[in-house]
Design a protein around this motif. Sequence first.
Motif, PDB file in Angstrom:
ATOM      1  N   LEU A 122      60.405  45.568  53.429  1.00  0.00           N
ATOM      2  CA  LEU A 122      60.252  43.709  52.773  1.00  0.00           C
ATOM      3  C   LEU A 122      61.958  43.373  53.429  1.00  0.00           C
ATOM      4  O   LEU A 122      61.552  42.145  53.927  1.00  0.00           O
ATOM      5  CB  LEU A 122      60.883  43.539  52.032  1.00  0.00           C
ATOM      6  N   THR A 123      62.211  43.990  53.843  1.00  0.00           N
ATOM      7  CA  THR A 123      64.270  43.539  54.917  1.00  0.00           C
ATOM      8  C   THR A 123      63.388  43.203  55.367  1.00  0.00           C
ATOM      9  O   THR A 123      63.990  42.276  56.446  1.00  0.00           O
ATOM     10  CB  THR A 123      65.251  44.386  54.673  1.00  0.00           C
ATOM     11  N   GLU A 124      62.715  44.171  56.388  1.00  0.00           N
ATOM     12  CA  GLU A 124      62.982  43.763  58.056  1.00  0.00           C
ATOM     13  C   GLU A 124      61.243  42.426  57.806  1.00  0.00           C
ATOM     14  O   GLU A 124      61.545  41.679  58.883  1.00  0.00           O
ATOM     15  CB  GLU A 124      61.211  44.900  58.765  1.00  0.00           C
ATOM     16  N   MET A 125      60.577  42.340  56.962  1.00  0.00           N
ATOM     17  CA  MET A 125      59.870  41.205  56.662  1.00  0.00           C
ATOM     18  C   MET A 125      60.501  40.024  56.471  1.00  0.00           C
ATOM     19  O   MET A 125      59.689  39.048  56.711  1.00  0.00           O
ATOM     20  CB  MET A 125      58.651  41.411  55.449  1.00  0.00           C
ATOM     21  N   ARG A 126      61.906  39.870  55.931  1.00  0.00           N
ATOM     22  CA  ARG A 126      62.364  38.678  55.199  1.00  0.00           C
ATOM     23  C   ARG A 126      61.673  37.907  54.101  1.00  0.00           C
ATOM     24  O   ARG A 126      61.870  36.923  54.256  1.00  0.00           O
ATOM     25  CB  ARG A 126      62.667  38.352  56.155  1.00  0.00           C
ATOM     26  N   PHE A 127      60.927  39.429  53.574  1.00  0.00           N
ATOM     27  CA  PHE A 127      60.066  38.650  52.165  1.00  0.00           C
ATOM     28  C   PHE A 127      61.589  38.999  50.907  1.00  0.00           C
ATOM     29  O   PHE A 127      61.789  40.563  50.442  1.00  0.00           O
ATOM     30  CB  PHE A 127      58.948  39.568  51.771  1.00  0.00           C
ATOM     31  N   PRO A 128      61.747  37.923  50.659  1.00  0.00           N
ATOM     32  CA  PRO A 128      62.775  37.941  49.213  1.00  0.00           C
ATOM     33  C   PRO A 128      63.176  38.464  48.500  1.00  0.00           C
ATOM     34  O   PRO A 128      61.681  37.218  47.430  1.00  0.00           O
ATOM     35  CB  PRO A 128      63.821  36.492  49.452  1.00  0.00           C
ATOM     36  N   VAL A 129      63.531  39.431  47.729  1.00  0.00           N
ATOM     37  CA  VAL A 129      63.327  39.704  46.531  1.00  0.00           C
ATOM     38  C   VAL A 129      64.034  39.781  46.117  1.00  0.00           C
ATOM     39  O   VAL A 129      65.465  40.629  45.740  1.00  0.00           O
ATOM     40  CB  VAL A 129      62.135  40.933  46.236  1.00  0.00           C
ATOM     41  N   TRP A 130      64.586  39.835  44.460  1.00  0.00           N
ATOM     42  CA  TRP A 130      65.729  39.526  43.620  1.00  0.00           C
ATOM     43  C   TRP A 130      64.604  40.363  41.700  1.00  0.00           C
ATOM     44  O   TRP A 130      63.883  40.171  41.396  1.00  0.00           O
ATOM     45  CB  TRP A 130      66.060  38.089  42.854  1.00  0.00           C
ATOM     46  N   SER A 131      65.747  41.869  41.805  1.00  0.00           N
ATOM     47  CA  SER A 131      65.356  43.169  41.423  1.00  0.00           C
ATOM     48  C   SER A 131      66.338  43.488  40.324  1.00  0.00           C
ATOM     49  O   SER A 131      67.162  43.281  40.214  1.00  0.00           O
ATOM     50  CB  SER A 131      64.188  43.682  42.155  1.00  0.00           C
ATOM     51  N   LYS A 132      65.570  44.372  39.278  1.00  0.00           N
ATOM     52  CA  LYS A 132      66.985  45.086  38.602  1.00  0.00           C
ATOM     53  C   LYS A 132      66.813  46.412  39.198  1.00  0.00           C
ATOM     54  O   LYS A 132      68.182  46.704  38.411  1.00  0.00           O
ATOM     55  CB  LYS A 132      65.916  44.619  37.040  1.00  0.00           C
ATOM     56  N   ALA A 133      66.141  46.621  39.885  1.00  0.00           N
ATOM     57  CA  ALA A 133      66.473  48.513  40.259  1.00  0.00           C
ATOM     58  C   ALA A 133      65.874  48.569  42.253  1.00  0.00           C
ATOM     59  O   ALA A 133      64.171  47.136  42.054  1.00  0.00           O
ATOM     60  CB  ALA A 133      65.561  49.101  39.161  1.00  0.00           C
ATOM     61  N   VAL A 134      65.728  49.466  42.756  1.00  0.00           N
ATOM     62  CA  VAL A 134      64.915  49.898  43.960  1.00  0.00           C
ATOM     63  C   VAL A 134      64.483  51.362  43.093  1.00  0.00           C
ATOM     64  O   VAL A 134      65.600  52.156  42.692  1.00  0.00           O
ATOM     65  CB  VAL A 134      65.582  49.868  44.809  1.00  0.00           C
ATOM     66  N   SER A 135      63.404  50.768  43.125  1.00  0.00           N
ATOM     67  CA  SER A 135      62.302  52.546  42.442  1.00  0.00           C
ATOM     68  C   SER A 135      60.949  52.628  43.166  1.00  0.00           C
ATOM     69  O   SER A 135      60.362  51.905  43.668  1.00  0.00           O
ATOM     70  CB  SER A 135      62.545  52.556  41.526  1.00  0.00           C
ATOM     71  N   ALA A 136      61.134  53.535  43.344  1.00  0.00           N
ATOM     72  CA  ALA A 136      59.826  53.964  44.835  1.00  0.00           C
ATOM     73  C   ALA A 136      58.700  54.033  43.491  1.00  0.00           C
ATOM     74  O   ALA A 136      57.849  54.345  43.387  1.00  0.00           O
ATOM     75  CB  ALA A 136      59.501  54.862  44.900  1.00  0.00           C
ATOM     76  N   GLN A 137      58.772  54.386  42.022  1.00  0.00           N
ATOM     77  CA  GLN A 137      58.109  54.529  40.970  1.00  0.00           C
ATOM     78  C   GLN A 137      56.957  53.867  40.622  1.00  0.00           C
ATOM     79  O   GLN A 137      56.622  53.138  40.506  1.00  0.00           O
ATOM     80  CB  GLN A 137      58.513  55.152  39.508  1.00  0.00           C
ATOM     81  N   GLY A 138      55.753  54.477  41.041  1.00  0.00           N
ATOM     82  CA  GLY A 138      54.220  54.155  40.941  1.00  0.00           C
ATOM     83  C   GLY A 138      54.030  53.382  39.681  1.00  0.00           C
ATOM     84  O   GLY A 138      54.236  54.128  38.562  1.00  0.00           O
ATOM     85  N   THR A 139      53.307  52.288  39.723  1.00  0.00           N
ATOM     86  CA  THR A 139      52.639  51.664  38.970  1.00  0.00           C
ATOM     87  C   THR A 139      51.095  51.319  38.554  1.00  0.00           C
ATOM     88  O   THR A 139      50.827  51.992  40.071  1.00  0.00           O
ATOM     89  CB  THR A 139      53.331  50.571  38.581  1.00  0.00           C
ATOM     90  N   ILE A 140      50.745  51.352  37.383  1.00  0.00           N
ATOM     91  CA  ILE A 140      49.234  51.358  37.067  1.00  0.00           C
ATOM     92  C   ILE A 140      48.331  50.024  36.824  1.00  0.00           C
ATOM     93  O   ILE A 140      49.105  49.146  36.965  1.00  0.00           O
ATOM     94  CB  ILE A 140      48.243  52.379  35.805  1.00  0.00           C
ATOM     95  N   LYS A 141      47.402  50.328  37.252  1.00  0.00           N
ATOM     96  CA  LYS A 141      46.687  48.850  37.170  1.00  0.00           C
ATOM     97  C   LYS A 141      45.566  49.226  35.582  1.00  0.00           C
ATOM     98  O   LYS A 141      44.050  49.605  36.024  1.00  0.00           O
ATOM     99  CB  LYS A 141      45.641  48.284  38.189  1.00  0.00           C
ATOM    100  N   GLN A 142      45.566  48.862  34.708  1.00  0.00           N
ATOM    101  CA  GLN A 142      45.144  49.481  33.456  1.00  0.00           C
ATOM    102  C   GLN A 142      45.189  48.405  32.277  1.00  0.00           C
ATOM    103  O   GLN A 142      44.180  47.852  31.667  1.00  0.00           O
ATOM    104  CB  GLN A 142      45.689  50.591  32.598  1.00  0.00           C
ATOM    105  N   SER A 143      45.979  47.576  31.615  1.00  0.00           N
ATOM    106  CA  SER A 143      46.721  46.435  31.176  1.00  0.00           C
ATOM    107  C   SER A 143      46.823  45.153  30.995  1.00  0.00           C
ATOM    108  O   SER A 143      47.117  44.974  32.057  1.00  0.00           O
ATOM    109  CB  SER A 143      47.655  46.828  30.136  1.00  0.00           C
TER     110      SER A 143
END
Lengths: 224, 224, 224, 224, 224, 224
Positions: A122-143
């Motif tokens: 994301l940094t190399e792409m210069r796509f700016p993100v403001w977040s609460k944490a950096v985490s690789a923890q995967g998410t699902i697509k269910q709900s």
Amino acid sequence: MTGIVKTEIQRPEHMIVEELAAAGVATVHEAMGRTGLMRPYMRPIFAGARLAGPAVTVSLPPGDNWMIHVAIEHCQAGDVMVVAPTSPSEDGYFGELLATSLKAREIQALVVEAGVRDTRELTEMRFPVWSKAVSAQGTIKQSLGSVNVPIVCAGVPVAPGDIVVADDDGVCVVPADHAWAALEAARERLKKEDAMRQRLAAGELGLDIYGMRERLAEKGLKYE
Amino acid sequence: MTGIVKTEIQRPEHMIVEELAAAGVATVHEAMGRTGLMRPYMRPIFAGARLAGPAVTVSLPPGDNWMIHVAIEHCQAGDVMVVAPTSPSEDGYFGELLATSLKAREIQALVVEAGVRDTRELTEMRFPVWSKAVSAQGTIKQSLGSVNVPIVCAGVPVAPGDIVVADDDGVCVVPADHAWAALEAARERLKKEDAMRQRLAAGELGLDIYGMRERLAEKGLKYE
Amino acid sequence: MTGIVKTEIQRPEHMIVEELAAAGVATVHEAMGRTGLMRPYMRPIFAGARLAGPAVTVSLPPGDNWMIHVAIEHCQAGDVMVVAPTSPSEDGYFGELLATSLKAREIQALVVEAGVRDTRELTEMRFPVWSKAVSAQGTIKQSLGSVNVPIVCAGVPVAPGDIVVADDDGVCVVPADHAWAALEAARERLKKEDAMRQRLAAGELGLDIYGMRERLAEKGLKYE
Amino acid sequence: MTGIVKTEIQRPEHMIVEELAAAGVATVHEAMGRTGLMRPYMRPIFAGARLAGPAVTVSLPPGDNWMIHVAIEHCQAGDVMVVAPTSPSEDGYFGELLATSLKAREIQALVVEAGVRDTRELTEMRFPVWSKAVSAQGTIKQSLGSVNVPIVCAGVPVAPGDIVVADDDGVCVVPADHAWAALEAARERLKKEDAMRQRLAAGELGLDIYGMRERLAEKGLKYE
Amino acid sequence: MTGIVKTEIQRPEHMIVEELAAAGVATVHEAMGRTGLMRPYMRPIFAGARLAGPAVTVSLPPGDNWMIHVAIEHCQAGDVMVVAPTSPSEDGYFGELLATSLKAREIQALVVEAGVRDTRELTEMRFPVWSKAVSAQGTIKQSLGSVNVPIVCAGVPVAPGDIVVADDDGVCVVPADHAWAALEAARERLKKEDAMRQRLAAGELGLDIYGMRERLAEKGLKYE
Amino acid sequence: MTGIVKTEIQRPEHMIVEELAAAGVATVHEAMGRTGLMRPYMRPIFAGARLAGPAVTVSLPPGDNWMIHVAIEHCQAGDVMVVAPTSPSEDGYFGELLATSLKAREIQALVVEAGVRDTRELTEMRFPVWSKAVSAQGTIKQSLGSVNVPIVCAGVPVAPGDIVVADDDGVCVVPADHAWAALEAARERLKKEDAMRQRLAAGELGLDIYGMRERLAEKGLKYE
């Protein structure tokens, strides 16, 4: 009350947005009467980004990023996607692939009260993100969640079309109908600060410039 | 007990201060018998600053930065302003305008157990700040505090004139009357570390250099 | 159950390790079925390091880093030392001198669920560390722990010889006997992501590429 | 936008409020589609209180409880005062004297996203408070806030006249215009739970009562 | 600077201590000009204890409770032992056996900025403890600390012989030489509160009793 | 690696379990060489429960409690269900209805590294729960997890059939194959403590009973 996508939202005038971006978070927050500031745990993944844009809001479940995919379609160039889970989460809702998709649609930035991953890419792409944490923890697509409904993100109410201002100091939200007032107050403030800055740089004291000495004495301040 | 400004404080010899700055936080903290270190949530807003200076202390209410304005007048070139609210706060007590004023007075740095804002501008100005948070949240100028009284900042007692040492590892405080002892212990330590570093770089083990094997065996360490 | 050093451990094939390093934390974590990720408070002291290596595990008491000295001797070139105190601590277990020693032995990196100090020097040496805190707080050398026993570090079980993957997103652990399966799944994933990335960059939507629209409609998503 | 007191607010029907109180936080939160729940750090100062009432909202500065005094006058019997500082604070905004005043006006309870003190006396008086902290830290009466404006308290938007439901599980907010729908959904839920409870108490499994086995099998659950 | 036991300390007059205990934490903290209050994470292990006593201070390493054993010998009936580790710890420094020993010596209570265990037994013994955590985590007896030196506990400086006041609201420290002044201010405050309480209970408003309406109007408060 | 239910597990002898329950968490943790203790944020929802039982482990997604329903069927009378989400969550995974079901099956207790709701009802039912939070936040039933696989709960590895000991001090886990050794060490410890308690109650000092004075002197402790 969930499972709703509002496809059309009203966006603020481009000129206002640009000028608020230039003013920056601290000035806009002051111009808003010290309201609208997200909690300080919202941090940028890289330093130096400074921007503003209309909010496309996303409400989604903890650990489930499906609605981000749904929301992209309803964004326009310059929008800022604002994402809040319905219960606190630090999972990694967003990474390089989604950023590629947002960039392709010229979406400016992401604000997410949760985690983000692929921060190097994301940094190399210069796509700016403001977040609460950096985490690789995967998410699902269910709900389902909702897109473009009013949300609370990091303590601040955000409605679709509100103006999100973000820089190294954090994230501030300007309600759409306060935009003009905020802009004028920001301009005023910037002008005053300019004059102030020169006097302070020359060694004058705030105590004297603001005429604080008398009020301090009244309150009973004692010099020993 | 509040609303007091002590205008005169005793400052340590310049030479001691400079040498402690060069030694750095980790070494000085060790030289002090592992005391004086502020809590690790005190972080620099940019990497690379390494400095020391006499503390000018500021005690002030939560969400109110008035006393910073009062304190500037009583600082000298090289001082480090140390600010602690009387109850925990992450509000943005300090930004670019105040930094301009401190810089004009040649104050070296700010240590604040609260938030700071305008971090981009502060970084460009190279004005070093160690703080508990980055936050644009505005503060008011309504209530008195005190300047140059003893305070507790991030878990450590600080008296005016104590030496504040700060770098990328955090902030350490050397009480004025321990300055010489701390300096000598720091020098000693640096010398030993130098010798150590060369032997370790050559592949020798701490186990052998420090002669730890026997004591480990006595304690019952078993190799399997 | 404490005071044990297992001197011989089984290390994974070099090729697997290298390829997992290149895949990175987010991909490996996904390839592992979203397991193995350490808590997001484990952060690198400088950005840009991306590596993998066999774990040499160290269990030690709070505020006591003696066993790190013991462990060095049993590391080989390329190993990653993984350190967890038996009760939570943010003290500075590791600094420049120990890093010099680890570097001399060609140990690749340190992962420590506690604090680390001398971060400026470590950054200049380019010795990568992932830690829970930056803290100069000194530790003692009084009590035994163990080397190369199974530990839990930042929420994840780590056995000696497991593969530690670490980059800007955090730290992920691949159990030795899952290494091949993880690698194959990672390769598969990388290939798919490549194809995905191109389509997303061209403006296609995840909704269409993944064929999500039907399932969203089934779940009852409504567009207004 | 600050310094405003709205003296008249619309309150919900008494009957709805009573029935929601009896249903309790967990049921009402479910009946609301799992929305409206304040963050779990909002805890009661004593166990066993279970109530609901119309919100009188108070927005005030960190460390300043002046507006609580202002708000009392605009409360009616049965109201719940909901207080949120404009930046996070754990100071003791409220104690026995204020509780005496609220009790005299038959205000039912206080919900405050900050600290509270005199908890022993409050417990003896049986005046229920849900707060983020217990703290004796005194507050001042210096700066204006607002009464009966929309606020965000512990992550949840609260408008004056919304129904606050609180018990040992925490605090939930029902927007005034969802009150009827929430009540009906709550009734429905309570009825179903009653039936459920009897079957579960008799040893039947949720797996069978809810018919989950098939869907679990479809998802691929394997018994070994 | 470590490894010192000061065997003789000066204790305050018994009468002052008793009266401060009766006044309670919130009143004493106010009487002290809102200083001396420990952080709100210091909580009692059971409700209802309300006491005051001279501090015997203990500084000790993280995870090591040896110095508590050393300190007991230098306590007198009525003392309150105040314990702070030199770096943050939540380990269980204290349990039923130590409490038995303290009780045998008529020591009144323990205040510890760390963990405590055997809370059921301590509750049955009615031995009051204020701590940062409940934790069974064992500690060692390996390293020296000091007894009756000045410490910082939960953010507050404590010197031996200072008066510790503790109840359900937390812990407050009165420096020995402020004891008389604090007592008089507390008496004054209690008297005023008594009058206040009656008027508030009768339904009068703080707005009127304190005459706040004019100042609110001056500040610009608007009723709508 | 997910979606697996191991239906048969090996349970420890009833007698061992009972005796460990009587010994309590602090003693068992010591008997285990100070291992096995869950993080101190695991708190009971009511005071006074003291129990032990074989662990039935449940791994499940954040915000999804489906697998608790699956697990019940594989529990026996006396079991303790131990639940850990795959990423941190404070949602309310468990309430009165599930407790009714567990009670009907004579399951003893729940340990959950997340939130729990209906705490008033659970307290009235005397169904003991140790949890990280109290929260009414609802969970879904969408994604698989596993039952009776090894998990990490609140920092501690738990395998099915391990013995969970829990009381007001928290939760401790005894691996099945350490049960006998732990029991014997616990008995030993209880015996010694008994003798100790009497001597301490009689006013003897630990310093003398343990013969610590000499070692303290050797370490350099100085009395002033």
